[in-house]
Motif scaffolding. Structure first.
Motif, PDB file in Angstrom:
ATOM      1  N   MET A  24       2.679 -12.564   8.649  1.00  0.00           N
ATOM      2  CA  MET A  24       2.234 -11.866   7.431  1.00  0.00           C
ATOM      3  C   MET A  24       3.205 -10.710   7.113  1.00  0.00           C
ATOM      4  O   MET A  24       3.555  -9.929   7.981  1.00  0.00           O
ATOM      5  N   LEU A  25       3.638 -10.646   5.858  1.00  0.00           N
ATOM      6  CA  LEU A  25       4.563  -9.584   5.456  1.00  0.00           C
ATOM      7  C   LEU A  25       3.841  -8.242   5.409  1.00  0.00           C
ATOM      8  O   LEU A  25       2.709  -8.166   4.944  1.00  0.00           O
ATOM      9  N   THR A  26       4.531  -7.205   5.887  1.00  0.00           N
ATOM     10  CA  THR A  26       3.911  -5.880   5.826  1.00  0.00           C
ATOM     11  C   THR A  26       3.969  -5.350   4.396  1.00  0.00           C
ATOM     12  O   THR A  26       4.881  -5.656   3.632  1.00  0.00           O
ATOM     13  N   LYS A  27       2.964  -4.546   4.052  1.00  0.00           N
ATOM     14  CA  LYS A  27       2.912  -3.914   2.740  1.00  0.00           C
ATOM     15  C   LYS A  27       3.823  -2.677   2.742  1.00  0.00           C
ATOM     16  O   LYS A  27       3.850  -1.928   3.723  1.00  0.00           O
ATOM     17  N   ARG A  28       4.549  -2.505   1.654  1.00  0.00           N
ATOM     18  CA  ARG A  28       5.503  -1.393   1.586  1.00  0.00           C
ATOM     19  C   ARG A  28       4.914  -0.185   0.856  1.00  0.00           C
ATOM     20  O   ARG A  28       4.232  -0.345  -0.164  1.00  0.00           O
ATOM     21  N   ILE A  29       5.220   0.999   1.377  1.00  0.00           N
ATOM     22  CA  ILE A  29       4.836   2.260   0.731  1.00  0.00           C
ATOM     23  C   ILE A  29       6.118   2.897   0.198  1.00  0.00           C
ATOM     24  O   ILE A  29       7.051   3.174   0.960  1.00  0.00           O
ATOM     25  N   ILE A  30       6.152   3.117  -1.123  1.00  0.00           N
ATOM     26  CA  ILE A  30       7.394   3.530  -1.788  1.00  0.00           C
ATOM     27  C   ILE A  30       7.178   4.808  -2.602  1.00  0.00           C
ATOM     28  O   ILE A  30       6.483   4.790  -3.613  1.00  0.00           O
ATOM     29  N   PRO A  31       7.766   5.915  -2.167  1.00  0.00           N
ATOM     30  CA  PRO A  31       7.731   7.105  -3.026  1.00  0.00           C
ATOM     31  C   PRO A  31       8.666   6.916  -4.220  1.00  0.00           C
ATOM     32  O   PRO A  31       9.750   6.332  -4.078  1.00  0.00           O
ATOM     33  N   CYS A  32       8.234   7.403  -5.371  1.00  0.00           N
ATOM     34  CA  CYS A  32       9.051   7.341  -6.580  1.00  0.00           C
ATOM     35  C   CYS A  32       9.516   8.737  -6.949  1.00  0.00           C
ATOM     36  O   CYS A  32       8.714   9.668  -6.994  1.00  0.00           O
ATOM     37  N   LEU A  33      10.787   8.858  -7.203  1.00  0.00           N
ATOM     38  CA  LEU A  33      11.344  10.128  -7.641  1.00  0.00           C
ATOM     39  C   LEU A  33      11.810   9.970  -9.081  1.00  0.00           C
ATOM     40  O   LEU A  33      12.805   9.296  -9.351  1.00  0.00           O
ATOM     41  N   ASP A  34      11.036  10.534 -10.011  1.00  0.00           N
ATOM     42  CA  ASP A  34      11.447  10.559 -11.417  1.00  0.00           C
ATOM     43  C   ASP A  34      12.444  11.693 -11.570  1.00  0.00           C
ATOM     44  O   ASP A  34      12.126  12.847 -11.276  1.00  0.00           O
ATOM     45  N   VAL A  35      13.641  11.361 -12.027  1.00  0.00           N
ATOM     46  CA  VAL A  35      14.717  12.356 -12.097  1.00  0.00           C
ATOM     47  C   VAL A  35      15.069  12.646 -13.550  1.00  0.00           C
ATOM     48  O   VAL A  35      15.260  11.732 -14.350  1.00  0.00           O
ATOM     49  N   LYS A  36      15.130  13.935 -13.870  1.00  0.00           N
ATOM     50  CA  LYS A  36      15.551  14.371 -15.203  1.00  0.00           C
ATOM     51  C   LYS A  36      16.579  15.480 -15.015  1.00  0.00           C
ATOM     52  O   LYS A  36      16.298  16.476 -14.342  1.00  0.00           O
ATOM     53  N   GLU A  37      17.773  15.286 -15.584  1.00  0.00           N
ATOM     54  CA  GLU A  37      18.847  16.286 -15.474  1.00  0.00           C
ATOM     55  C   GLU A  37      19.082  16.705 -14.021  1.00  0.00           C
ATOM     56  O   GLU A  37      19.251  17.889 -13.713  1.00  0.00           O
ATOM     57  N   GLY A  38      19.042  15.713 -13.112  1.00  0.00           N
ATOM     58  CA  GLY A  38      19.360  15.971 -11.713  1.00  0.00           C
ATOM     59  C   GLY A  38      18.242  16.558 -10.874  1.00  0.00           C
ATOM     60  O   GLY A  38      18.430  16.859  -9.699  1.00  0.00           O
ATOM     61  N   LYS A  39      17.044  16.738 -11.450  1.00  0.00           N
ATOM     62  CA  LYS A  39      15.902  17.282 -10.709  1.00  0.00           C
ATOM     63  C   LYS A  39      14.754  16.266 -10.683  1.00  0.00           C
ATOM     64  O   LYS A  39      14.570  15.524 -11.642  1.00  0.00           O
ATOM     65  N   VAL A  40      13.990  16.272  -9.602  1.00  0.00           N
ATOM     66  CA  VAL A  40      12.807  15.421  -9.538  1.00  0.00           C
ATOM     67  C   VAL A  40      11.687  16.089 -10.338  1.00  0.00           C
ATOM     68  O   VAL A  40      11.416  17.273 -10.180  1.00  0.00           O
ATOM     69  N   VAL A  41      11.045  15.288 -11.208  1.00  0.00           N
ATOM     70  CA  VAL A  41       9.984  15.818 -12.071  1.00  0.00           C
ATOM     71  C   VAL A  41       8.783  14.883 -12.018  1.00  0.00           C
ATOM     72  O   VAL A  41       8.871  13.753 -11.574  1.00  0.00           O
ATOM     73  N   LYS A  42       7.635  15.368 -12.478  1.00  0.00           N
ATOM     74  CA  LYS A  42       6.434  14.521 -12.529  1.00  0.00           C
ATOM     75  C   LYS A  42       5.665  14.835 -13.796  1.00  0.00           C
ATOM     76  O   LYS A  42       5.470  15.993 -14.132  1.00  0.00           O
ATOM     77  N   GLY A  43       5.209  13.789 -14.495  1.00  0.00           N
ATOM     78  CA  GLY A  43       4.439  13.997 -15.726  1.00  0.00           C
ATOM     79  C   GLY A  43       3.136  13.229 -15.721  1.00  0.00           C
ATOM     80  O   GLY A  43       2.844  12.486 -14.798  1.00  0.00           O
ATOM     81  N   ILE A  44       2.340  13.401 -16.752  1.00  0.00           N
ATOM     82  CA  ILE A  44       1.075  12.675 -16.925  1.00  0.00           C
ATOM     83  C   ILE A  44       1.200  11.796 -18.164  1.00  0.00           C
ATOM     84  O   ILE A  44       1.562  12.293 -19.230  1.00  0.00           O
ATOM     85  N   ASN A  45       0.895  10.475 -18.001  1.00  0.00           N
ATOM     86  CA  ASN A  45       1.067   9.502 -19.079  1.00  0.00           C
ATOM     87  C   ASN A  45       2.451   9.610 -19.717  1.00  0.00           C
ATOM     88  O   ASN A  45       2.599   9.558 -20.934  1.00  0.00           O
ATOM     89  N   PHE A  46       3.457   9.797 -18.874  1.00  0.00           N
ATOM     90  CA  PHE A  46       4.860   9.825 -19.305  1.00  0.00           C
ATOM     91  C   PHE A  46       5.234  11.091 -20.097  1.00  0.00           C
ATOM     92  O   PHE A  46       6.303  11.175 -20.663  1.00  0.00           O
ATOM     93  N   VAL A  47       4.364  12.094 -20.169  1.00  0.00           N
ATOM     94  CA  VAL A  47       4.724  13.349 -20.842  1.00  0.00           C
ATOM     95  C   VAL A  47       4.260  14.532 -19.990  1.00  0.00           C
ATOM     96  O   VAL A  47       3.590  14.365 -18.983  1.00  0.00           O
ATOM     97  N   GLY A  48       4.586  15.755 -20.404  1.00  0.00           N
ATOM     98  CA  GLY A  48       4.153  16.960 -19.683  1.00  0.00           C
ATOM     99  C   GLY A  48       4.882  17.087 -18.356  1.00  0.00           C
ATOM    100  O   GLY A  48       4.301  17.042 -17.287  1.00  0.00           O
ATOM    101  N   ILE A  49       6.196  17.267 -18.417  1.00  0.00           N
ATOM    102  CA  ILE A  49       7.049  17.180 -17.231  1.00  0.00           C
ATOM    103  C   ILE A  49       7.072  18.480 -16.427  1.00  0.00           C
ATOM    104  O   ILE A  49       7.202  19.559 -16.976  1.00  0.00           O
ATOM    105  N   LYS A  50       6.940  18.343 -15.090  1.00  0.00           N
ATOM    106  CA  LYS A  50       7.063  19.498 -14.181  1.00  0.00           C
ATOM    107  C   LYS A  50       8.205  19.247 -13.204  1.00  0.00           C
ATOM    108  O   LYS A  50       8.348  18.148 -12.688  1.00  0.00           O
ATOM    109  N   ASP A  51       8.980  20.288 -12.926  1.00  0.00           N
ATOM    110  CA  ASP A  51      10.107  20.203 -11.992  1.00  0.00           C
ATOM    111  C   ASP A  51       9.600  20.367 -10.560  1.00  0.00           C
ATOM    112  O   ASP A  51       8.913  21.319 -10.253  1.00  0.00           O
ATOM    113  N   VAL A  52       9.904  19.402  -9.662  1.00  0.00           N
ATOM    114  CA  VAL A  52       9.460  19.559  -8.270  1.00  0.00           C
ATOM    115  C   VAL A  52      10.567  19.574  -7.221  1.00  0.00           C
ATOM    116  O   VAL A  52      10.273  19.618  -6.051  1.00  0.00           O
TER     117      VAL A  52
END
Length: 252
Positions: free
Chosen positions: A1-29
């Motif tokens: 049985m293949l193992t399930k993968r856990i994958i962090p996603c890094l959304d990058v904007k202008e060289g910084k990792v950011v996170k938004g809600i419904n693709f808007v409202g961006i925060k720099d992390v």
């Protein structure tokens, strides 16, 4: 049985990792390379970098970030955003990416999928599908970072990208993205019914239990998340331990 993968996603904007809600409202992390190193050490199975404004601004994905990251981390790295040509794919793979994710350009030019698969192998080509519910209960494909409704049915598109040679689908529910109330089980199952290639669940992860639910309720191969890891609400190790205790196969 293949193992399930856990994958962090890094959304990058202008060289910084950011996170938004419904693709808007961006925060720099933070710095992508430093964050990637932490996830590598914590036991992530893979990493996904998405340059979230590259398609919209018609910029190329940040090759230097990919090069620096690939020197520091030794797990598969998928990179997307602003990938428009075979040359873009080649440059990212040369910079150290293991897979390249295409979305807007694949819709515009489906031949890019087949040409990419022929040139570099299907395993390198990930098609990202950003889907949103229609009034009739179906799902449409959105492009340009979720800004544009293509009118294309997401389930039909998933079938087509597999035929064209995609090795994997990164399926994001725009209805769930950033809401933190769990992955979109219905959308995932609709796609999983019609394809045989691996599907990565994305959009809506709110807590450790979200991972358990998605693996219990669907046959997806991997689950991708951002906020839960970026804001230290859980480590990848804790997620895997939780899943292992509940008989979900993971790489510990």
């Amino acid at each position: 049985m293949l193992t399930k993968r856990i994958i962090p996603c890094l959304d990058v904007k202008e060289g910084k990792v950011v996170k938004g809600i419904n693709f808007v409202g961006i925060k720099d992390v933070g710095d992508p390379v430093e964050i990637a190193k932490v996830y590598n050490a914590e036991g992530a199975d893979e990493l996904v970098f998405l340059d979230i404004t590259a398609s919209f601004e018609e910029r190329k994905t940040m090759i230097d970030v990919v090069e620096r990251t690939s020197r520091e981390v030794f797990i598969p790295l998928t990179v997307g955003g602003g990938v428009n040509s075979i040359e873009d794919i080649k440059n990212l793979l040369r910079a150290g990416a293991d897979k390249v994710s295409i979305n807007s350009a694949a819709v515009r030019n489906p031949n890019l999928i087949s040409e990419g698969a022929e040139s570099f192998g299907s395993q390198c080509i990930v098609v990202a599908i950003d889907g949103k519910r229609r009034a009739d209960g179906g799902f449409n494909v959105f492009v340009k970072g979720g800004r544009e409704d293509t009118g294309i049915d997401a389930i039909e598109w998933a079938k087509k990208v597999e035929k064209l040679g995609a090795g994997e689908i990164l399926l994001t529910s725009m209805d769930k993205d950033g809401t933190r109330d769990g992955f979109d089980i219905e959308f995932l199952n609709e796609v999983l019914k019609v394809v045989n290639i691996p599907v990565i669940a994305s959009g809506g992860c709110g807590d450790i239990d979200s991972f358990y639910e998605v693996f219990k309720e669907t046959d997806c191969d991997a689950a991708l998340a951002a906020s839960i890891f970026h804001y230290k609400e859980a480590t990848i190790g804790e997620v895997k331990e939780y899943l292992h205790e509940r008989s979900i196969e993971v790489r510990l």
